[in-house]
Design a protein around this motif. Structure first.
Motif, mmCIF file in Angstrom:
data_model
loop_
_atom_site.group_PDB
_atom_site.id
_atom_site.type_symbol
_atom_site.label_atom_id
_atom_site.label_comp_id
_atom_site.label_asym_id
_atom_site.label_seq_id
_atom_site.Cartn_x
_atom_site.Cartn_y
_atom_site.Cartn_z
ATOM 1 N N UNK B 5 0.617 -1.406 -0.172
ATOM 2 C CA UNK B 5 0.039 -0.078 -0.126
ATOM 3 C C UNK B 5 1.628 1.140 0.270
ATOM 4 N N UNK B 23 -0.672 -6.504 3.431
ATOM 5 C CA UNK B 23 -1.540 -6.340 4.178
ATOM 6 C C UNK B 23 -1.803 -7.987 4.634
ATOM 7 N N UNK B 25 -3.813 -9.545 6.312
ATOM 8 C CA UNK B 25 -4.765 -9.753 7.584
ATOM 9 C C UNK B 25 -6.127 -10.693 7.534
ATOM 10 N N UNK B 27 -8.524 -10.661 6.698
ATOM 11 C CA UNK B 27 -10.283 -9.959 6.264
ATOM 12 C C UNK B 27 -9.418 -8.312 7.400
ATOM 13 N N UNK B 28 -10.145 -7.516 5.828
ATOM 14 C CA UNK B 28 -9.353 -7.294 4.753
ATOM 15 C C UNK B 28 -8.366 -7.692 4.363
ATOM 16 N N UNK B 29 -8.609 -8.257 2.787
ATOM 17 C CA UNK B 29 -7.301 -8.800 2.400
ATOM 18 C C UNK B 29 -6.955 -7.320 1.161
ATOM 19 N N UNK B 31 -5.838 -6.958 -2.447
ATOM 20 C CA UNK B 31 -6.664 -7.434 -3.860
ATOM 21 C C UNK B 31 -6.143 -7.320 -4.808
ATOM 22 N N UNK B 79 -21.865 -6.067 5.582
ATOM 23 C CA UNK B 79 -20.574 -6.015 6.590
ATOM 24 C C UNK B 79 -21.541 -8.119 6.031
ATOM 25 N N UNK B 209 -15.343 -9.034 1.818
ATOM 26 C CA UNK B 209 -13.561 -8.933 1.719
ATOM 27 C C UNK B 209 -12.628 -9.650 2.564
ATOM 28 N N UNK B 215 -12.569 -5.648 -1.488
ATOM 29 C CA UNK B 215 -12.409 -4.383 0.051
ATOM 30 C C UNK B 215 -13.638 -5.728 0.215
ATOM 31 N N UNK B 216 -13.847 -4.305 1.731
ATOM 32 C CA UNK B 216 -15.851 -5.124 2.206
ATOM 33 C C UNK B 216 -17.009 -4.544 2.206
ATOM 34 N N UNK B 217 -18.004 -4.868 1.898
ATOM 35 C CA UNK B 217 -18.797 -3.984 1.707
ATOM 36 C C UNK B 217 -20.128 -5.170 1.132
ATOM 37 N N UNK B 341 1.451 -5.944 8.096
ATOM 38 C CA UNK B 341 -0.013 -5.385 8.652
ATOM 39 C C UNK B 341 -0.333 -6.870 9.183
#
Lengths: 400, 400
Positions: B5, B23, B25, B27-29, B31, B79, B209, B215-217, B341
């Motif tokens: 990023x 990144x 984690x 999620x979020x991951x 992309x 979510x 995500x 992305x989340x959403x 992260x």
């Protein structure tokens, strides 16, 4: 000019090239390139200081747009409808008596939603295209009932009417002082004057894909302190059930930049950019510009024989009725074939209403383009229109 | 390698430059760049043929991922939690008896949600980190109760356990044949084998995500035909109230590419791209690769004295406990200072659990980077680790 997309339209032989589409609907709207750039940034994790800072800036910026600095504005992932449901359930005790003001599709939606959620709903109607009469509402409230909540639409996107929320809210406060006033501000946020504190509102609901120039996917909710307090125990009656969208659980979390479930991070980061641009440009100037451009669109329509539909026009959309013999869906299609996307009428207004809008990212020249495209569409459908008739009318308004 | 990023980290003097953040984690991951590019495209209107086609392709691709071609997969803006609520309310009659299997934070969440929504909830628990015992569930169902619905988590992100949904569902079907089986597949979708039809599931809920690299959403819901049918009248008891998230109202609309409220158009367009990439690359190969990389992360951790936490590891996250004296939050911070992260432990596991993940866009070399960064973090915190100890262990697994 903005609003240009990459969906190929036509064969490239028209006025607009094959890779351009103008999005001129009252949401979703064209968004600034800076916002698109923000959406394309690598995904960030929501449990980071950088994201929390962005989340808090978005909340603060929205509070500023609402002229309620420091107040909580709740960010939700969902549509404006989802946000309205969250606000309704959070603020109005289970089974309460609710008066729904209906003057269009969205006014009807909130009545339907409230009934589906178990509220006792009565309607107060006005003909589509007309603005609610303040005295009429006063009479209704004195003579007939004592609602515990009133739902209002500020800018009714289906009819193009900007209802006089300040005056209507004052009447509710005078005659039903305990009634909570819930306002759908989905297309008025950042487009028309909206002062929830000064006007004594109790809930304001909005969405991202309108005046704040973002893609759809975020909903915003502001509640008054009395709404937060009343809802805490639902006046002893409890609240309608909700979990993911429970604003009361969510409130303390959001104050520290967190949320109970993963937020739409990319949209929040983009909102940070969009609201920064908006406030930097100046909200008052933007509202004035939207009103001027919308007036120009209405003048362009009038020059073509399309009468303004709204008694009290919102700056968010220029609703106009096609002249006799010209079907609105044909005009919408003729414009689409030229790479210009507007909205037609909804429900009963589908045959005759056009709803071009400059609510998104754009400038005065977008009004000129839309006026020119309307002329072209008229001619495409066999109407003899002098070249420049609509454009001249639009430009005269822009220069006022 | 992906996941980089632009948030500046450190002073540029470390291994990672100042403009990179990985990144990693669950999620979020991260992309793919193709997905970021899709997000940056001009906003499109949802009532257009082009968008409807995209919407329908996303539904069809998700049905393919679920090995249920042609089935309805509902797209929601929200979510995974919002999607779970929509599925629960749509499928399970109001006030029904529900057995919630809890072995981590998400298992607990569904029990809490169901109770908040008025269901009569009982719990069947397993220690965090352990997988549910099939025989234990069978005994519970024969001896003690007849639930009308059972909630299960497939990949429990808080513990890193992949529960054996196929076997658990078979036991439910055998002993409580009428009970609906609702599965949280938020981190298992596109990461682990998941066959709702073959396994006799009734609801599968997922989010954007995670394994589908968005992305989340967006939330996704699949329901079995018996769930759709049972819920139609709630067995005469009706359904818990919902409006914006009412899947029954939404189902016929989504079949034609529409939805009741404005969907998150940019995320849907991006989903079209992400799912296209995923299916083109091959789901089986991707699942195999995620398992291999996750195994490599667990081996890297083990080489550093961090034991695998999950009895039955999911490919979505490598949960590992730090060795004595090493606080997990310190490791997470040391990694963040190096531009990497990962997630730490949730709730009671916060002091001791690390949860690096390669669920997002990435390749085998991301496992090498993570192993190297873990070594670095250990050394940053004063542990003597031979250079390459974790990396060697990871690479050995990658080469199996």
């Amino acid at each position: 000019m903005s609003g240009r997309g990459r969906a190929p339209v036509g064969d490239g032989g028209g006025r607009r090239g094959p890779f351009l589409t103008g999005l001129y609907a009252p949401g979703p709207v064209a968004v600034p390139p800076e916002v698109l750039e923000a959406l394309a940034r690598p995904v960030v994790h929501h449990r980071t200081d950088a994201f929390r800072a962005s989340f808090l800036r978005v909340r603060a910026a929205l509070a500023e747009v609402l002229e309620a600095p420091g107040d909580d504005v709740m960010l939700l992932t969902g549509s404006g409808t989802t946000a309205f449901e969250a606000a309704l359930v959070a603020a109005v005790p289970r089974g309460a008596r609710l008066l729904a003001l209906r003057g269009g599709k969205f006014g009807e939606r909130w009545a339907t939603m409230a009934r589906a959620l178990g509220y006792r709903v009565r309607e107060h109607d006005v003909a589509w295209g007309r603005a609610f009469d303040v005295d009429g509402l006063a009479r209704r409230l004195t003579e007939r009932e004592r609602p515990e909540a009133v739902t209002l639409v500020h800018s009714e996107t289906s009819t193009g009417v900007l209802h006089d929320v300040a005056a209507l809210a004052a009447v509710v406060r005078a005659h039903a002082p305990d009634a909570l006033i819930l306002v759908d501000a989905v297309t008025s946020l950042a487009a028309a004057e909206l002062r929830p504190r000064a006007w004594g509102l109790d809930a304001v609901v909005a969405g991202s894909q309108k005046g704040v120039m973002l893609p759809p996917g975020l909903g915003f909710v502001w509640l008054s302190e009395r709404a937060w307090a009343r809802a805490a125990d639902g006046d002893g009656r409890g609240r309608a059930s909700a979990y993911a969208l429970d604003l009361h659980r969510e409130r303390p979390r959001q104050r520290s930049g967190d949320s109970g479930t993963t937020p739409a991070t990319s949209l929040v980061v983009a909102a940070d950019v969009a609201l920064g641009l908006l406030l930097e440009a100046g909200l008052a100037r933007r509202r004035e510009a939207l009103g001027r451009r919308n007036g120009a669109l209405l003048a362009a329509g009038a020059a073509l024989g399309a009468a303004p539909f709204a008694e009290r026009p919102t700056p968010a959309v220029a609703a106009m009725t096609t002249p006799d013999g010209l079907a609105a869906p044909d005009v919408v299609r003729a414009l689409a074939a030229r790479g210009v996307r507007i909205a037609g009428g909804q429900d009963r207004l589908a045959p005759c209403l056009l709803r071009p809008s400059l609510l998104g990212h754009g400038d005065d020249y977008d009004a000129v383009v839309l006026a020119a495209a309307l002329e072209d569409a008229w001619r495409d459908l066999g109407r003899a229109v002098p070249h420049g008739a609509a454009v001249s009318a639009a430009m005269a308004v822009l220069d006022r």
